[in-house]
Motif scaffolding. Structure first.
Motif, PDB file in Angstrom:
ATOM      1  N   ASP A   1     -17.972  15.638   1.475  1.00  0.00           N
ATOM      2  CA  ASP A   1     -17.604  15.475   0.047  1.00  0.00           C
ATOM      3  C   ASP A   1     -18.007  14.252  -0.559  1.00  0.00           C
TER       4      ASP A   1
ATOM      5  N   ASN B   1     -19.127  21.945   0.305  1.00  0.00           N
ATOM      6  CA  ASN B   1     -19.587  21.923  -0.369  1.00  0.00           C
ATOM      7  C   ASN B   1     -20.851  22.611   0.707  1.00  0.00           C
TER       8      ASN B   1
ATOM      9  N   GLY C   1     -22.578  17.363   0.246  1.00  0.00           N
ATOM     10  CA  GLY C   1     -22.133  18.813   0.486  1.00  0.00           C
ATOM     11  C   GLY C   1     -22.426  19.026   2.603  1.00  0.00           C
TER      12      GLY C   1
END
Length: 316
Positions: A301, A18, A7
């Motif tokens: 990511d 994320n 993330g």
């Protein structure tokens, strides 16, 4: 040493990113370590090659939700996966209360040993592959960077030299590695004479949210790899009506250059920056590289990077 970014967004998830989580694994080691655990980190793990059963330790940099709201779900899923090996979590003061509250209210019985350790700045921790120092940062809540120093390899034998004497791998090698002299073919062999030079361990800093990268001071000098937030470009930050305690690409680049950091990976990118659009991710990279002349990457990511013993970072 392999780093997998699970993330890379700041504050909230986007369609492309994320919230913060980073996995670290060492060479020839089955276990791995997690730095921060934003919401839905367990979903990101499912899309990677990582396994919860091999997760050994979690380090939380600070108690803002985008860095630790993923813990309850991950801890519960570990039980449901029957991955019952012990797990340790290190983090700032308050992490114990948060996790205890979650387990009490939900009547969660994990079925494995969970050890929660609250740390403070300047603490030093020692693990089998590395040591780690906790460094204070500048943010709106207590925030840490984790400075890792891989142990030097000091017991590697000069096998070529030993074979030249006729000594092939055997239990005698173990004696030499332990620093003991041995007798072979009537000749005493001193351990120190048959050891290769020590192999220097790699050093990495994985930073939480921080508005002043310079605060890391001497820890940055000659660093193999710095993983640090770069939430905004300078022009965007200057126009914000409310200033948040985050680093700009400009400030990060200036600091990394001044301290001769060898490799830099920027993460924790503001949701306004996307692959395409008015604010694109290339703006972050371009601004850093105006000031920093080392090797620089902007993490996305599921990007995987490898830091070799030669100090070179490669994107896999």
């Amino acid at each position: 040493m392999k780093l997998t970014f699970l993330g890379t967004s700041a504050g909230k998830p986007t369609r492309e990113r994320n919230v913060t989580a980073l996995a670290l694994a060492f060479d020839q080691d089955s276990k791995w370590y997690l730095f921060d655990c934003g919401e839905a980190t367990q979903h990101q793990i499912l899309k990677s090659t990582l396994s919860l059963s091999k997760l050994d330790t979690i380090f939380i940099t600070h108690l803002h939700g985008d860095h630790y709201y993923g813990l309850p779900g991950l801890l519960s899923s570990k039980k449901l996966d029957k991955a019952l090996s012990p797990l340790r979590i290190y983090g700032p003061k308050g992490i114990t209360e948060f996790l205890t509250c979650f387990m009490d209210i939900s009547q969660e019985h994990l079925g494995y040993v969970l050890e929660i350790i609250e740390v403070k700045a300047e603490d030093t921790l020692v693990f089998d592959k590395f040591s780690l120092k906790v460094l204070a940062l500048v943010h709106s809540v207590e925030s840490f960077a984790y400075a890792l120093k891989e142990h030097d390899i000091t017991n590697k034998l000069d096998e070529k030299k030993l074979r030249a004497l006729g000594l092939v791998p055997s239990p005698l090698y173990g004696e030499l590695q332990r620093g003991n002299s041995i007798t072979f073919k009537g000749k005493e062999l001193d351990a120190a004479s048959y050891m290769l030079a020590a192999v220097r361990g790699r050093n990495v800093i994985i930073s939480g949210d921080n508005s002043e990268p310079d605060i890391l001071g001497e820890a940055l000098e000659g660093l193999d790899l710095l993983v640090h937030e770069s939430t905004y470009t300078q022009s965007v930050y200057d126009k914000l009506p409310t200033k948040f305690l985050h680093t700009t690409a400009k400030d990060l680049g200036i600091c990394a250059q001044k301290k001769a950091v060898k490799n830099l990976i920027a993460t924790h990118i503001s949701p306004r920056y996307a692959k395409e659009g008015t604010y694109n991710i290339g703006m972050i990279c371009d601004e850093i590289q105006q000031y920093f002349h080392g090797k620089c990457f902007i993490a996305n990511d599921f990007d995987v990077f490898y830091l070799g013993r030669d100090g070179v970072v490669k994107k896999l």
